[in-house]
Design a protein around this motif. Sequence first.
Motif, mmCIF file in Angstrom:
data_model
loop_
_atom_site.group_PDB
_atom_site.id
_atom_site.type_symbol
_atom_site.label_atom_id
_atom_site.label_comp_id
_atom_site.label_asym_id
_atom_site.label_seq_id
_atom_site.Cartn_x
_atom_site.Cartn_y
_atom_site.Cartn_z
ATOM 1 N N GLY A 1 -3.089 -2.335 -0.754
ATOM 2 C CA GLY A 1 -3.431 -2.915 0.493
ATOM 3 C C GLY A 1 -3.997 -4.091 0.675
ATOM 4 O O GLY A 1 -3.771 -4.653 1.817
ATOM 5 N N ALA B 1 -1.286 -7.039 1.829
ATOM 6 C CA ALA B 1 -0.821 -6.766 3.063
ATOM 7 C C ALA B 1 -0.924 -8.104 3.877
ATOM 8 O O ALA B 1 -2.018 -8.382 4.254
ATOM 9 C CB ALA B 1 -1.165 -5.621 3.853
ATOM 10 N N PRO C 1 -0.974 -5.417 7.996
ATOM 11 C CA PRO C 1 -1.581 -3.882 7.738
ATOM 12 C C PRO C 1 -0.945 -2.953 8.535
ATOM 13 O O PRO C 1 -0.614 -1.928 7.899
ATOM 14 C CB PRO C 1 -2.948 -4.269 7.940
ATOM 15 N N LEU D 1 2.804 -2.509 6.971
ATOM 16 C CA LEU D 1 2.792 -1.910 5.831
ATOM 17 C C LEU D 1 2.491 -0.466 5.942
ATOM 18 O O LEU D 1 2.921 0.132 5.233
ATOM 19 C CB LEU D 1 2.199 -2.628 5.138
ATOM 20 N N TYR E 1 -6.458 -1.386 6.392
ATOM 21 C CA TYR E 1 -5.599 -2.529 5.688
ATOM 22 C C TYR E 1 -6.160 -3.608 6.317
ATOM 23 O O TYR E 1 -6.127 -4.732 5.658
ATOM 24 C CB TYR E 1 -4.147 -2.113 6.073
#
Length: 283
Positions: A170, A173, A176, A179, A228
């Motif tokens: 993560g 990313a 965030p 994703l 994230y």
Amino acid sequence: MRIFLLTALTMVAFAANSVLNRMAVSTAGLDPAYVSLLRLGSGAVVLLILTLMLRGAKALRVAPRIPLIGMATLFLYVFGFSIASGLIDAGTGALTLFGSVQITMFAGALVMRERITRLRWIGAVLAFSGLFVLVAPIGTQGASVAQLSTAGIAMMVIAGIGWGLYSLNGRRAHDPLALSALNFALATVPALIWFVVANAPQQGEAWGIWPALASGAITSGLGYALWYQILPKLQASIAAVSQLTVPLLAAAGGALVLAETPDPRFWIASALVLGGIGLSLKK
């Protein structure tokens, strides 16, 4: 201060996951495969809706490698976590989970050649010793600890490895929220396969679907999206030790909601873990 508050909020969400899944699998008696499907499916729906509303469909067009890794590691975590939730209490499970997460993320920090200070190493060792106290075969009174499920501990270690790898992935990313939505949507596929292969009926009490859905839509979906968002601003070693506050929060939630009172050994282990966190966060 803002990062601290957001990190604290995320840790509360993670602790709530332990309590909610324990309610669904152990108290309500739902099958782990069914709970996993509900959790990932509801998380995917909420995150996809938020992504489309706030980012648009273009945000979901990303290179496949990162979401595929996210799918695999997220499912590994949910798979181990759901099974373990029916075997060990919320506090013990959370302490085992995040001890395993820390080991995984510290290994990741070493691979990425991140500088780790001497105090952080000492803090990590202290935290690891707390995990050892928790799972050691001899209890505080010298008796064998029969109430600890070996299978439950093993499955939670697997979940911790999955979550640690998921967290490290993560950090790459760019968006965030998008994703997270992709990860949850893709991880629903192996969860559905597991549900079908396990031939898991909707056993247990019907009310158990509500904590499972809350775990997916709120404390998992939204919690992971926030995590994230924070991760790129945290060093891997700091992210690892911050998560070790979760077991105490989970134990408190388990005591209040599930009447699961931790034994003295848990508090000794927690004291070692928190001491390790304090050292690790010092500059």
